[in-house]
Design an enzyme around this catalytic site. Structure first.
Site, short mmCIF file in Angstrom:
data_model
loop_
_atom_site.label_atom_id
_atom_site.label_comp_id
_atom_site.label_asym_id
_atom_site.label_seq_id
_atom_site.Cartn_x
_atom_site.Cartn_y
_atom_site.Cartn_z
N HIS A 151 0.82 -1.21 0.00
CA HIS A 151 0.00 0.00 0.00
C HIS A 151 0.86 1.26 0.00
O HIS A 151 0.46 2.29 -0.55
CB HIS A 151 -0.91 0.02 1.22
CG HIS A 151 -2.12 -0.85 1.12
ND1 HIS A 151 -3.31 -0.42 0.57
CD2 HIS A 151 -2.32 -2.13 1.52
CE1 HIS A 151 -4.20 -1.40 0.64
NE2 HIS A 151 -3.63 -2.45 1.20
N ASP A 158 -7.68 -1.57 -1.12
CA ASP A 158 -8.60 -2.52 -0.49
C ASP A 158 -10.01 -2.06 -0.81
O ASP A 158 -10.38 -0.91 -0.51
CB ASP A 158 -8.40 -2.54 1.03
CG ASP A 158 -7.05 -3.08 1.44
OD1 ASP A 158 -6.46 -3.85 0.67
OD2 ASP A 158 -6.58 -2.74 2.54
N GLU A 240 -6.32 -12.27 0.62
CA GLU A 240 -7.29 -11.23 1.01
C GLU A 240 -8.18 -10.91 -0.18
O GLU A 240 -7.72 -10.32 -1.16
CB GLU A 240 -6.56 -9.96 1.48
CG GLU A 240 -5.69 -10.17 2.70
CD GLU A 240 -4.91 -8.91 3.10
OE1 GLU A 240 -4.93 -7.92 2.33
OE2 GLU A 240 -4.29 -8.92 4.18
N HIS A 243 -7.97 -7.16 -1.53
CA HIS A 243 -6.66 -6.53 -1.76
C HIS A 243 -6.22 -6.69 -3.22
O HIS A 243 -6.03 -7.81 -3.70
CB HIS A 243 -5.65 -7.20 -0.82
CG HIS A 243 -4.25 -6.68 -0.92
ND1 HIS A 243 -3.61 -6.06 0.13
CD2 HIS A 243 -3.33 -6.69 -1.92
CE1 HIS A 243 -2.37 -5.74 -0.22
NE2 HIS A 243 -2.18 -6.11 -1.47
#
Length: 268
Positions: A151, A158, A240, A243
């Site tokens: 990130h 996200d 995830e 993500h």
């Protein structure tokens, strides 16, 4: 009395000068942080229709407190990543859906905050919602927390999908009873997104995008999000479902630390 009056006048002048300096000096907390490179933009300047529910400036996250470095509830991304989300959003709107982002660019100081929290084994304020089945001693070993995050490079986001018209998400109230993030959608913290099988930031293997226990409509929703984003150049992190990273990254080896703030991208 003349000498005394003169002394008072000198003291008054000195006090006035001191007040003037104090009034004009900027407070230490108000000092601006470093600005973002020109390649970074506020997502809203590229596509104002994408819903933003930024979690880390609030207390509704796995730590239970606002995260360091988040000064405004704002999604910041590199320009190519923001444009790709715009293309995905255009397609979704035609089908009656919208993207919703939870987190975008994340400063290194925020990642450092995560690391400090993970090492404090006594702080389990939000365990009941975000990591009920994970021992906090396992957060690093199991990959839920790391000292660096993609990130911070600016091309990772996200996000989820919301069916339109979007119902408002109820405000989070600290102290409310916590429900596990993998509980049925009707029981866990209410979110106006489609049901993905777990909530955002759920530290559990059920969050793995292709976990075989996620079936039916929940699995279809995950695949819908995945296809929508891969079609415009994003790559999913298998652990995830929320993500995604836009490829190729503009800054594949740089971890930025400018704050998440409107002033960081002002004029971009």
């Amino acid at each position: 009395m003349t000498g005394l009056a003169s002394a008072f006048r000198v003291l008054a002048a000195a006090a006035a000068a001191l007040l003037a300096v104090t009034a004009t000096a900027p407070a230490a907390s108000a000092r601006p942080g470093p600005k973002a490179p020109e390649e970074f933009v506020a997502l809203s300047s590229v596509d104002p229709t994408i819903i933003q529910e930024m979690r880390y400036p609030t207390a509704h996250n796995f730590m239970g407190v606002p995260v360091d470095g988040y000064r405004d509830p704002l999604c910041i991304l590199t320009r190519p990543a923001a444009r790709a989300l715009h293309h995905a959003q255009t397609r979704l709107l035609r089908r009656g859906y919208s993207l919703k982002v939870y987190d975008c660019y994340r400063p290194q100081r925020a990642v450092d905050h995560f690391v400090r929290w993970a090492k404090d084994l006594d702080d389990e304020t939000m365990k009941g919602e975000f990591y009920p089945r994970v021992d906090k001693t396992r957060l690093f070993a199991d990959g839920y927390i790391a000292e660096k995050s993609g990130h911070s490079r600016g091309s990772t986001v996200d996000l989820t999908v919301v069916r339109l018209p979007a119902a408002p998400t109820p405000p989070y109230r600290p102290g409310d009873p916590q429900v596990p993030c993998y509980a049925p959608a009707a029981e866990r913290f209410p979110d106006n997104s489609v049901d993905m099988g777990t909530g955002f930031d759920c530290f559990d293997t059920l969050s793995h995008t292709d976990d075989p226990r996620i079936r039916g409509e929940q699995r279809a929703h995950r695949q819908f999000l995945k296809k929508t984003l891969t079609d415009v150049g994003f790559v999913n992190l298998a652990e995830e479902w929320w993500h995604y990273t836009f490829k190729p990254e503009l800054f594949p080896d740089t971890y930025f630390d400018f704050p998440v703030a409107r002033r960081s991208v002002a004029g971009h």
